[in-house]
Scaffold this active site. Structure first.
Site, PDB file in Angstrom:
ATOM      1  N   CYS A 164      30.415  57.208 122.268  1.00  0.00           N
ATOM      2  CA  CYS A 164      30.525  56.268 121.151  1.00  0.00           C
ATOM      3  C   CYS A 164      30.264  54.889 121.729  1.00  0.00           C
ATOM      4  O   CYS A 164      30.944  54.469 122.667  1.00  0.00           O
ATOM      5  CB  CYS A 164      31.920  56.343 120.541  1.00  0.00           C
ATOM      6  N   CYS A 413      43.780  40.486 108.774  1.00  0.00           N
ATOM      7  CA  CYS A 413      42.665  41.414 108.949  1.00  0.00           C
ATOM      8  C   CYS A 413      42.019  41.734 107.608  1.00  0.00           C
ATOM      9  O   CYS A 413      41.194  42.634 107.521  1.00  0.00           O
ATOM     10  CB  CYS A 413      43.130  42.686 109.647  1.00  0.00           C
TER      11      CYS A 413
END
Ligand code: SAH
Length: 458
Positions: A164, A413
Site C-alpha cells: 500500500c 478533522c
C-alpha cells in the site's frame, strides 16, 4: 420537477467542481451529477448510473480535455480499493483543493467572512507517501491459503495486497512475511458468512522515531494454533517487533477489535516520540496515523496557544494526552479530559514517562467534566478542543463561552462540524483569526485544520 437526465444515458459534460469527498461535479441544465475521477475544468463523456431527487451519479467513460492538475495514480489498485480518493490529482492540486474546501465550508455552513479570516495554504508533506504508522488488514482465504489486503470498494470481498503506497514500507513487509509464516502452518482465516475460522485481522503499529513495531492478531477464539513455533519464527525474523498481542473478537461484527487482549511476547506497548516527548502506545489506543504531520499539527497548536509559561490550559478530547503533554512544556498547568478510560491510563503513564508533573487528566465526557472544573473555580486561559468527526457537543461550546478563555484553539478533522461550531463560538463572543489546514492524510479526501479564535474585548 423531473430530473433532466436518465439512467444509463450518456452525456458530454464540463466538470465545474470537486466535492469534499473527491468526486467531480458536472451540471446538466443545473442538475448536479457526481462523477468519481473527474477534475474541475475537464470535459468528458459520462454515463448516468443513478438518479436521485435533486442530483445523480455518473461514471466517467471518456475524457476529451484534461486538467493541468491531473496526475497518473501510481497505485495499481487505486480504483478497486477506495482507501485513497485523490491519487489522480497532483499533490499540489490536492493541497489547493483542501484549502478551497475549508474556505467554502466555513463560508457556507459557518457564515464565516473568509475575506477577513485567513485560511492558509495547506501544509503538505515533502514526500507524501509511506506515511501511515498503522496497518489494519482483513484476512481471508483463496484456494486454501491466507490473503491479507483490503475490502474491494462497496463489497465485503477481500483482495490480496502486497503493498500500500501510503503505508510505512515496514508495516507492509511485516504483513507479507507474517502471512507467509502463517501459511506454512496452514492457519485458517475467519469467514464472515459462516462465522467460523480463526484469524480476522492483522494489525501492525510502527514507531516512526523508534522503529519499534507492534503486531496484533485479532482472532475469533482465544486459542492460538502452533503458537510457540509461529512466535519464534516472527521474532527471529523481526527483532524490531517489540510487542505481539492477541485480541479476541468472538462477535459477528464489522468492528475490528474485541474486548479481550492477551500479551503473547514482549511488552504491551511500543514507544514513539513526537518532538522530544516519548509516548507508550498500546494496541487499542488512539494515536495519530501520520507521525511526521502530527508534529506539524501540534506545533501549530502550540504556536496558536501563544503560551508564556503562565497559562492554564484545557485540552478537551485529549486521547492519550499527546497535545496536553506537548503544551505542558510551555504552560503553567494543563488539564486533559477524554472519554476512553484506557486512553487516560496511557496519558497518565505518558506524563510520568516524561517527568511532566503540571498535567492532570480526567476520564469522562468533556461536556460533563468541564462544567465541573468551571464550578471548582478552574480558570482556563486557553482551551484546545480536538473532537471526533461529529464535532463538539453543543453544551461544551456553551461551557467554553461561559469560561471565557482568551483563546480557543480548535483542531478539527471535519470542516463541516468545525464551521458549525465556529459559528456558535462567534455568537458567544469569539472571533476567528486564522485557519491552518494540515495535510494529515495525503491522497485521501480527509482534511485536518487548526483554527485560532480569540475572545473579543467586551
Ligand atoms: N487529541 C488527541 C485525540 C483526538 S481524537 C490526539 O491528537 O491524539 C478525539 C478523541 O476524543 C478520541 O480519543 C475520543 O475517544 C475522544 N472523545 C470522543 N467523544 C468524547 C467526549 N464526549 N468527551 C471526551 N472525549 C471524547
Amino acid at each position: 420537477m423531473e430530473a433532466p437526465v436518465k439512467k444509463n444515458d450518456y452525456y458530454d459534460v464540463l466538470f465545474e467542481d470537486l466535492t469534499h469527498d473527491g468526486a467531480g461535479v458536472a451540471k446538466i441544465n443545473g442538475f448536479p451529477l457526481f462523477v468519481p475521477n473527474a477534475l474541475p475544468g475537464e470535459k468528458g463523456t459520462v454515463k448516468v448510473v443513478k438518479v436521485k431527487k435533486g442530483y445523480g451519479y455518473g461514471r466517467l467513460m471518456k475524457l476529451s480535455e484534461t486538467s493541468p492538475d491531473r496526475a497518473d495514480a501510481p497505485c495499481p489498485i487505486y480504483k478497486q480499493c477506495g482507501g485513497c480518493q485523490l491519487q489522480h490529482v497532483s499533490y499540489d492540486g490536492q493541497l489547493r483543493h483542501k484549502q478551497k474546501i475549508v474556505k467554502e465550508t466555513l463560508a457556507r455552513i459557518g457564515k464565516v467572512d473568509v475575506e477577513k479570516v485567513t485560511v492558509h495554504p495547506t501544509i503538505g508533506m515533502s514526500d507524501p507517501w509511506n506515511y501511515r504508522n498503522k496497518a489494519q488488514v482483513p484476512i481471508g482465504e483463496r484456494e486454501g491459503a491466507l490473503i491479507a489486503g483490503f475490502y474491494q470498494q462497496r463489497t465485503h470481498e477481500i483482495i490480496d495486497m502486497e503493498r500500500c503506497l501510503i503505508q510505512q514500507t515496514e508495516n507492509d513487509r511485516i504483513v507479507r512475511e507474517v502471512k507467509a509464516i502463517l501459511n506454512r502452518y496452514h492457519i485458517r482465516a475467519y469467514n464472515e458468512q459462516t462465522h467460523q475460522g480463526w484469524l480476522r485481522h492483522i494489525v501492525v503499529r510502527y514507531g516512526y522515531q523508534t522503529k519499534q513495531a507492534m503486531l496484533v492478531f485479532v482472532t475469533r477464539t482465544a486459542d492460538f494454533p502452533h503458537k510457540k513455533k509461529i512466535l519464534a519464527e516472527i521474532t527471529a525474523k523481526f527483532p524490531n517487533i517489540r510487542s505481539i498481542v492477541q485480541n479476541i473478537n468472538p462477535k459477528r461484527t464489522n468492528v475490528i477489535f474485541g474486548e479481550e487482549t492477551k500479551l503473547l511476547s514482549g511488552l504491551e506497548y511500543i514507544y514513539d516520540y513526537i518532538g522530544s516527548i516519548k509516548f507508550a502506545i498500546s494496541a487499542r489506543s488512539f494515536y495519530q496515523v501520520n507521525p511526521e504531520q502530527t508534529k506539524v499539527l501540534y506545533e501549530k497548536v502550540l504556536e496558536y496557544a501563544e503560551l508564556t509559561g503562565e497559562e492554564t490550559v484545557i485540552d478537551a478530547y485529549c486521547g492519550i494526552g499527546t497535545i496536553s503533554l506537548f503544551l505542558a512544556q510551555k504552560a503553567k498547568k494543563v488539564y486533559g479530559v477524554e472519554i476512553v478510560p484506557d486512553a487516560i491510563e496511557d496519558a497518565k503513564r505518558n506524563a510520568k514517562l516524561n517527568g511532566i508533573e503540571n498535567v492532570e487528566f480526567a476520564v469522562g465526557q468533556a461536556e460533563e467534566i468541564m462544567p465541573k472544573w468551571h464550578a471548582q473555580g478552574i480558570r482556563a486561559d486557553v482551551i484546545v478542543v480536538d473532537p471526533p468527526r461529529k464535532g463538539c457537543d453543543h453544551s461544551l461550546l456553551q461551557t467554553i463561552i461561559a469560561m471565557k478563555p482568551k483563546k480557543v484553539v480548535y483542531v478539527s478533522c471535519n470542516p463541516a462540524t468545525l464551521a458549525r461550531d465556529i459559528a456558535i463560538l462567534e455568537q458567544g463572543g469569539y472571533e476567528t483569526k486564522e485557519v491552518q489546514p494540515v495535510d494529515m492524510f495525503p491522497h485521501t479526501a480527509h482534511v485536518e485544520c487548526v483554527s485560532r479564535l480569540v475572545l473579543k474585548n467586551d
